[in-house]
Design a protein around this motif. Structure first.
Motif, PDB file in Angstrom:
ATOM      1  N   ILE A 110       1.099  -1.176   0.107  1.00  0.00           N
ATOM      2  CA  ILE A 110       0.063  -0.179   0.086  1.00  0.00           C
ATOM      3  C   ILE A 110       1.003   1.161   0.198  1.00  0.00           C
ATOM      4  O   ILE A 110       1.668   1.366   0.873  1.00  0.00           O
ATOM      5  N   THR A 111       0.869   2.126  -0.968  1.00  0.00           N
ATOM      6  CA  THR A 111       1.649   3.342  -1.158  1.00  0.00           C
ATOM      7  C   THR A 111       1.198   4.293  -0.139  1.00  0.00           C
ATOM      8  O   THR A 111       0.079   4.314   0.071  1.00  0.00           O
ATOM      9  N   ASP A 112       2.380   5.434  -0.060  1.00  0.00           N
ATOM     10  CA  ASP A 112       1.691   6.510   0.504  1.00  0.00           C
ATOM     11  C   ASP A 112       0.677   7.294  -0.110  1.00  0.00           C
ATOM     12  O   ASP A 112       0.086   8.245   0.257  1.00  0.00           O
ATOM     13  N   GLU A 113       0.584   7.047  -1.580  1.00  0.00           N
ATOM     14  CA  GLU A 113      -0.390   7.713  -2.415  1.00  0.00           C
ATOM     15  C   GLU A 113      -1.772   7.252  -2.239  1.00  0.00           C
ATOM     16  O   GLU A 113      -2.623   7.313  -3.155  1.00  0.00           O
ATOM     17  N   ASN A 114      -1.821   6.021  -1.624  1.00  0.00           N
ATOM     18  CA  ASN A 114      -3.021   5.296  -1.372  1.00  0.00           C
ATOM     19  C   ASN A 114      -3.466   4.610  -2.851  1.00  0.00           C
ATOM     20  O   ASN A 114      -4.599   4.304  -3.240  1.00  0.00           O
ATOM     21  N   ILE A 115      -2.453   3.996  -3.078  1.00  0.00           N
ATOM     22  CA  ILE A 115      -2.528   2.982  -4.140  1.00  0.00           C
ATOM     23  C   ILE A 115      -2.214   1.447  -3.584  1.00  0.00           C
ATOM     24  O   ILE A 115      -1.063   1.425  -3.141  1.00  0.00           O
ATOM     25  N   VAL A 116      -3.112   0.507  -3.998  1.00  0.00           N
ATOM     26  CA  VAL A 116      -2.908  -0.637  -3.391  1.00  0.00           C
ATOM     27  C   VAL A 116      -2.374  -1.510  -4.665  1.00  0.00           C
ATOM     28  O   VAL A 116      -2.819  -1.588  -5.584  1.00  0.00           O
ATOM     29  N   LYS A 117      -1.431  -2.372  -4.394  1.00  0.00           N
ATOM     30  CA  LYS A 117      -0.571  -2.976  -5.106  1.00  0.00           C
ATOM     31  C   LYS A 117      -1.028  -4.472  -4.963  1.00  0.00           C
ATOM     32  O   LYS A 117      -0.693  -4.929  -3.903  1.00  0.00           O
ATOM     33  N   VAL A 118      -1.380  -5.137  -5.737  1.00  0.00           N
ATOM     34  CA  VAL A 118      -1.839  -6.584  -5.761  1.00  0.00           C
ATOM     35  C   VAL A 118      -1.081  -7.536  -6.599  1.00  0.00           C
ATOM     36  O   VAL A 118      -0.662  -6.981  -7.667  1.00  0.00           O
ATOM     37  N   LYS A 119      -1.020  -8.690  -6.271  1.00  0.00           N
ATOM     38  CA  LYS A 119      -0.528  -9.838  -7.214  1.00  0.00           C
ATOM     39  C   LYS A 119      -1.591 -10.827  -7.768  1.00  0.00           C
ATOM     40  O   LYS A 119      -2.274 -11.303  -6.635  1.00  0.00           O
ATOM     41  N   LEU A 120      -2.037 -10.845  -8.766  1.00  0.00           N
ATOM     42  CA  LEU A 120      -3.308 -11.825  -9.358  1.00  0.00           C
ATOM     43  C   LEU A 120      -2.345 -13.127  -9.410  1.00  0.00           C
ATOM     44  O   LEU A 120      -1.446 -13.295 -10.176  1.00  0.00           O
ATOM     45  N   VAL A 121      -3.121 -14.173  -8.718  1.00  0.00           N
ATOM     46  CA  VAL A 121      -2.428 -15.646  -8.858  1.00  0.00           C
ATOM     47  C   VAL A 121      -3.434 -16.762  -9.349  1.00  0.00           C
ATOM     48  O   VAL A 121      -4.655 -16.406  -9.463  1.00  0.00           O
ATOM     49  N   GLY A 122      -2.877 -17.698  -9.640  1.00  0.00           N
ATOM     50  CA  GLY A 122      -3.468 -18.840 -10.233  1.00  0.00           C
ATOM     51  C   GLY A 122      -4.205 -18.495 -11.649  1.00  0.00           C
ATOM     52  O   GLY A 122      -3.453 -17.865 -12.607  1.00  0.00           O
TER      53      GLY A 122
END
Length: 75
Positions: A30-42
């Protein structure tokens, strides 16, 4: 900065829908700029429609629950 616990709660609500199709999502950052980073799996990690899942599903649900969220990005 966004509350990590709240972000994880929303992900946990979305997760069963992804798992039904053989996929899943992992919270990466979760960045300081309120961006959520995720990894899509499967299945979600290799699906040609994953951008729709990311923006139309995951990001849309997260913005409903967390209005200050700017975006969800796949890494």
């Amino acid at each position: 900065m966004l509350d990590r616990t709240k972000v994880e709660e929303v992900i946990n609500r979305i997760r069963p829908y992804l798992r039904r199709d053989g996929g899943d999502v992992e919270l990466v950052d979760i960045t300081d700029e309120n961006i959520v980073k995720v990894k899509l799996v499967g299945a979600c990690g290799t699906c040609p429609m994953s951008i729709l899942t990311l923006k139309g599903g995951i990001e849309a649900e997260m913005k409903k629950a967390i209005p200050e969220l700017k975006a969800v990005e796949a890494v």
